[in-house]
Design an enzyme around this catalytic site. Structure first.
Site, PDB file in Angstrom:
ATOM      1  N   LYS A 175       0.902  -1.293   0.115  1.00  0.00           N
ATOM      2  CA  LYS A 175       0.025   0.001   0.091  1.00  0.00           C
ATOM      3  C   LYS A 175       0.786   1.212  -0.012  1.00  0.00           C
ATOM      4  O   LYS A 175       1.386   1.668   0.995  1.00  0.00           O
ATOM      5  CB  LYS A 175      -0.713   0.023   1.067  1.00  0.00           C
ATOM      6  CG  LYS A 175      -2.238   0.662   1.038  1.00  0.00           C
ATOM      7  CD  LYS A 175      -2.158   2.209   0.968  1.00  0.00           C
ATOM      8  CE  LYS A 175      -1.808   3.254   1.993  1.00  0.00           C
ATOM      9  NZ  LYS A 175      -1.662   4.462   1.573  1.00  0.00           N
ATOM     10  N   GLU A 250       9.680   2.143  10.461  1.00  0.00           N
ATOM     11  CA  GLU A 250      10.597   2.990  10.192  1.00  0.00           C
ATOM     12  C   GLU A 250       9.802   4.209   9.951  1.00  0.00           C
ATOM     13  O   GLU A 250       8.906   4.677   9.311  1.00  0.00           O
ATOM     14  CB  GLU A 250      11.203   2.694   8.786  1.00  0.00           C
ATOM     15  CG  GLU A 250      11.752   1.317   8.627  1.00  0.00           C
ATOM     16  CD  GLU A 250      13.388   1.214   9.425  1.00  0.00           C
ATOM     17  OE1 GLU A 250      13.607   2.230   9.929  1.00  0.00           O
ATOM     18  OE2 GLU A 250      13.605   0.156   9.335  1.00  0.00           O
ATOM     19  N   CYS A 284      14.182  11.040   5.691  1.00  0.00           N
ATOM     20  CA  CYS A 284      13.961  10.577   7.035  1.00  0.00           C
ATOM     21  C   CYS A 284      15.112  10.761   7.883  1.00  0.00           C
ATOM     22  O   CYS A 284      15.464  11.152   8.981  1.00  0.00           O
ATOM     23  CB  CYS A 284      13.376   9.167   7.393  1.00  0.00           C
ATOM     24  SG  CYS A 284      14.507   8.096   6.344  1.00  0.00           S
ATOM     25  N   GLU A 385      10.612  17.162  13.780  1.00  0.00           N
ATOM     26  CA  GLU A 385      10.852  16.954  12.270  1.00  0.00           C
ATOM     27  C   GLU A 385       9.936  17.866  11.263  1.00  0.00           C
ATOM     28  O   GLU A 385       9.080  17.891  11.489  1.00  0.00           O
ATOM     29  CB  GLU A 385      10.421  15.477  12.014  1.00  0.00           C
ATOM     30  CG  GLU A 385      10.789  15.153  10.830  1.00  0.00           C
ATOM     31  CD  GLU A 385      10.659  13.747  10.239  1.00  0.00           C
ATOM     32  OE1 GLU A 385       9.269  13.324  10.073  1.00  0.00           O
ATOM     33  OE2 GLU A 385      11.325  13.053   9.799  1.00  0.00           O
TER      34      GLU A 385
HETATM   35  P1  NAD Z   1       2.345   9.163   6.976  1.00  0.00           P
HETATM   36  O1  NAD Z   1       2.307   8.331   8.097  1.00  0.00           O
HETATM   37  O2  NAD Z   1       1.575  10.175   6.477  1.00  0.00           O
HETATM   38  O3  NAD Z   1       2.068   7.884   5.704  1.00  0.00           O
HETATM   39  C1  NAD Z   1       2.913   6.891   5.229  1.00  0.00           C
HETATM   40  C2  NAD Z   1       2.010   5.825   4.641  1.00  0.00           C
HETATM   41  O4  NAD Z   1       0.952   5.381   5.904  1.00  0.00           O
HETATM   42  C3  NAD Z   1       1.157   6.177   3.766  1.00  0.00           C
HETATM   43  O5  NAD Z   1       1.153   5.126   2.852  1.00  0.00           O
HETATM   44  C4  NAD Z   1      -0.173   6.340   4.315  1.00  0.00           C
HETATM   45  O6  NAD Z   1      -1.212   6.108   3.529  1.00  0.00           O
HETATM   46  C5  NAD Z   1      -0.094   5.338   5.280  1.00  0.00           C
HETATM   47  N1  NAD Z   1      -1.131   5.649   6.519  1.00  0.00           N
HETATM   48  C6  NAD Z   1      -1.130   6.730   7.333  1.00  0.00           C
HETATM   49  N2  NAD Z   1      -2.046   6.578   8.342  1.00  0.00           N
HETATM   50  C7  NAD Z   1      -2.252   5.074   8.299  1.00  0.00           C
HETATM   51  C8  NAD Z   1      -3.095   4.485   9.263  1.00  0.00           C
HETATM   52  N3  NAD Z   1      -3.787   4.881  10.073  1.00  0.00           N
HETATM   53  N4  NAD Z   1      -2.977   3.065   9.190  1.00  0.00           N
HETATM   54  C9  NAD Z   1      -2.562   2.486   7.884  1.00  0.00           C
HETATM   55  N5  NAD Z   1      -1.646   3.193   7.177  1.00  0.00           N
HETATM   56  C10 NAD Z   1      -1.609   4.420   7.297  1.00  0.00           C
HETATM   57  O7  NAD Z   1       3.909   9.745   6.327  1.00  0.00           O
HETATM   58  P2  NAD Z   1       4.477  10.447   5.137  1.00  0.00           P
HETATM   59  O8  NAD Z   1       3.989  11.905   5.301  1.00  0.00           O
HETATM   60  O9  NAD Z   1       3.959   9.627   3.765  1.00  0.00           O
HETATM   61  O10 NAD Z   1       6.026  10.199   5.041  1.00  0.00           O
HETATM   62  C11 NAD Z   1       6.833  11.089   5.848  1.00  0.00           C
HETATM   63  C12 NAD Z   1       7.281  10.456   7.029  1.00  0.00           C
HETATM   64  O11 NAD Z   1       7.956   9.245   6.748  1.00  0.00           O
HETATM   65  C13 NAD Z   1       8.529  11.406   7.685  1.00  0.00           C
HETATM   66  O12 NAD Z   1       8.075  11.370   9.146  1.00  0.00           O
HETATM   67  C14 NAD Z   1       9.676  10.459   7.405  1.00  0.00           C
HETATM   68  O13 NAD Z   1      10.607  10.755   8.446  1.00  0.00           O
HETATM   69  C15 NAD Z   1       9.109   9.026   7.394  1.00  0.00           C
HETATM   70  N6  NAD Z   1      10.065   8.253   6.775  1.00  0.00           N
HETATM   71  C16 NAD Z   1      10.692   7.544   7.310  1.00  0.00           C
HETATM   72  C17 NAD Z   1      11.708   6.592   6.754  1.00  0.00           C
HETATM   73  C18 NAD Z   1      12.637   5.522   7.333  1.00  0.00           C
HETATM   74  O14 NAD Z   1      13.063   4.554   7.006  1.00  0.00           O
HETATM   75  N7  NAD Z   1      12.620   5.709   8.694  1.00  0.00           N
HETATM   76  C19 NAD Z   1      11.955   6.460   5.452  1.00  0.00           C
HETATM   77  C20 NAD Z   1      11.070   7.548   4.743  1.00  0.00           C
HETATM   78  C21 NAD Z   1      10.347   8.224   5.376  1.00  0.00           C
END
Ligand code: NAD
Length: 492
Positions: A175, A250, A284, A385
């Site tokens: 997803k 992550e 990230c 962040e």
């Molecule tokens: P987000 O949490 O908004 O979304 C990430 C994913 O989770 C999306 O596919 C979203 O649809 C899904 N999602 C959101 N709420 C959900 C729920 N309640 N249940 C199931 N799925 C859900 O994050 P984003 O804005 O897409 O990404 C940015 C964040 O990701 C930043 O905080 C960044 O640091 C982090 N990130 C971490 C890494 C790592 O490896 N540590 C790598 C890349 C990005």
């Protein structure tokens, strides 16, 4: 306009309710494709397809070696389609084409590496302490796994999860982020072309609180591998706890990049810039806190500001562009909000601090590279962040103070250290509370090396040999070789 479908059980399908949403090119601001808006009923279909593919059909019959061959073919197809996939990524997330092409070309290595491990996952024969008894362990797939990814590096983050999980014999529902769904759907088509049996890799699309939540709460899902925000990670962790599911998280970071007075300063400047301006700061592992030893603080800051000021903002498809647009409007607004917060907190803005005007591209999501000096580590700009090209600069006097400031964070994803002192390298790498420490380099990842954070940056690791162990469960098998069954009232 491209009209994408989801991949469920080998069928390309619309959402059950027929709903769609548009995906935008952040540079032009224009919609370029429609994506199915899946909900609970679509999640249900995908889970059933993945469950059936894992329990019957061709996938469970494949030997581990054959699974490895299949993954290699999948990797080859990704390599052959790298240019096209990179274009799709840039169209959806606005990151530099050079960066996305580099990433996509690297993705096959994940499949090759874990393909090699597929037939090296083995249990053991235990020299058990009971007479006439044979005991051994089997490492078995978990079952249906859900991979949920963020928008910043869609295919790379998917590979972190799919490669070890498929090598271990699981089936998947991928997803992707609602902002960058297209490349995952393209990946599904390549899995099909590679000969992956139907239902082994399903790709569904839609919003996190809708289909995402339906997947993570589904009782037949065994594991969730999630990359995203801290808040999203908390929701997933809560659902996983209720369902007693395995989980890898992550999440975000506020990583320190620490420059000592004995560092090779020209190299450190480049490392600091790569930590905060590459991918427009949307990584990230962004080195968003720059800790500089006070003796070189002013001179070093001047160099960093000069370098950042020269960064070329523009069309992410152009080879000469160094900073592209922010990927989404909410993220753009969040970055500008944090710039205001930093100003209100009394941080001194020494570069940028405003939206960046840009003559072409109608999206308008450009932010100037921004540097704040005189930051205290207790300010929000040092603790939260931002996920954008915004650097918070904090001076320190000595090593002890650098460690104290670096570790005074709710996060612990990565840290950078710039010094020529070997003993200090060893002391710092031990003292820093972070999942990854880079010394005289920044922002390197590899399929071979564990990736993951501590504290609020996440749980568990991806990449490296051990990651595949998170996709298997151990079964202990006991066989009696005795002629007679012993006394039933005595535990043997
Ligand atoms: P987000 O949490 O908004 O979304 C990430 C994913 O989770 C999306 O596919 C979203 O649809 C899904 N999602 C959101 N709420 C959900 C729920 N309640 N249940 C199931 N799925 C859900 O994050 P984003 O804005 O897409 O990404 C940015 C964040 O990701 C930043 O905080 C960044 O640091 C982090 N990130 C971490 C890494 C790592 O490896 N540590 C790598 C890349 C990005």
């Amino acid at each position: 306009m491209r009209d994408y479908k989801m991949l469920i059980g080998g069928n390309w399908t619309s959402a059950v309710a027929g709903e769609t949403f548009e995906t935008l090119n952040p540079y032009t601001g224009e919609a370029w494709a429609t994506i199915p808006r899946g909900r609970r009923e679509d999640a249900e279909k995908a889970v059933q397809a993945a469950r059936i593919a894992g329990e019957s059909g061709d996938w469970p019959k494949l030997t581990a070696t054959a699974r490895g061959h299949l993954l290699r073919r999948f990797g080859d197809l990704i390599a052959q389609n790298a240019e096209r996939l990179a274009d799709v990524e840039v169209r959806d997330n606005g990151k530099l084409r050079a960066e996305m092409l580099g990433q996509v070309k690297y993705v096959p290595q994940w499949f090759y590496y874990y393909a090699g491990l597929a037939d090296k996952l083995q249990g053991s024969v235990i020299p058990i302490d009971k007479p006439d008894t044979f005991n051994f362990t089997r490492l078995e797939p978990l079952g249906v796994c859900v991979a949920i990814t963020a928008w910043n590096s869609p295919l790379l983050l998917a590979a972190y999860k799919l490669a070890p999980g498929l090598a271990a014999g699981n089936t998947f529902i991928l997803k992707p982020s609602e902002f960058t769904s297209a490349s995952a759907l393209e990946l599904g088509a390549l899995a099909e072309e590679a000969g992956m049996p139907p239902g082994v890799l399903n790709v569904v699309t839609g919003y996190g609180p809708e289909i995402g939540e339906a997947l993570v709460t589904h009782p037949q899902v065994a594991k969730i591998a999630f990359t995203g925000s801290e808040m999203g990670g908390q929701r997933v962790y809560e659902a996983a706890a209720r369902g007693l599911k395995r989980v890898t998280l992550e999440l975000g970071g506020k990583s320190p990049n620490i420059v000592f007075e004995d560092a090779k300063l020209e190299n450190a400047v480049k490392g600091v810039i790569s930590g905060i301006l590459s991918a427009t700061g949307q990584t990230c592992v962004a080195g968003s806190r720059l800790l500089v030893q006070r003796s070189i603080h002013d001179a070093f800051l001047e160099k960093v500001v000069a370098f950042a000021r020269s960064a070329r903002i523009g069309d992410p498809m152009e080879k000469t562009t160094q900073i592209g647009p922010v990927t989404t409007r909410p993220q753009y607004e969040k970055i500008l909000h944090y710039i205001d917060v930093a100003k209100q907190e009394g941080a001194r803005c020494v570069l940028g601090g405003a939206p960046a005007p840009h003559p072409t591209g109608g999206g308008g999501l450009f932010v100037q590279p921004t540097i704040f000096a005189d930051v205290r580590n207790d300010m929000r700009i040092a603790q939260e962040e931002v996920f954008g090209p915004v650097l918070a600069v904090i001076p320190f006097d000595d090593e002890a103070e650098a460690i104290a400031i670096a570790n005074d964070s709710a996060y612990g994803l990565a840290a950078g250290v710039w010094t020529q002192d070997t003993a200090r390298v060893l002391r710092m790498s031990a003292a820093l509370k972070a999942g990854m420490v880079w010394v005289n380099m920044y922002r390197a990842v590899s399929y071979m090396s564990p990736f993951g954070g501590v504290k609020r940056s996440g749980l568990g690791h991806e990449n490296g040999m051990d990651a595949i162990r998170d996709y298997v469960q151990t079964k202990s098998v006991w066989i009696s070789t005795a002629a007679e069954t012993p006394d039933p009232f005595v535990l043997g």
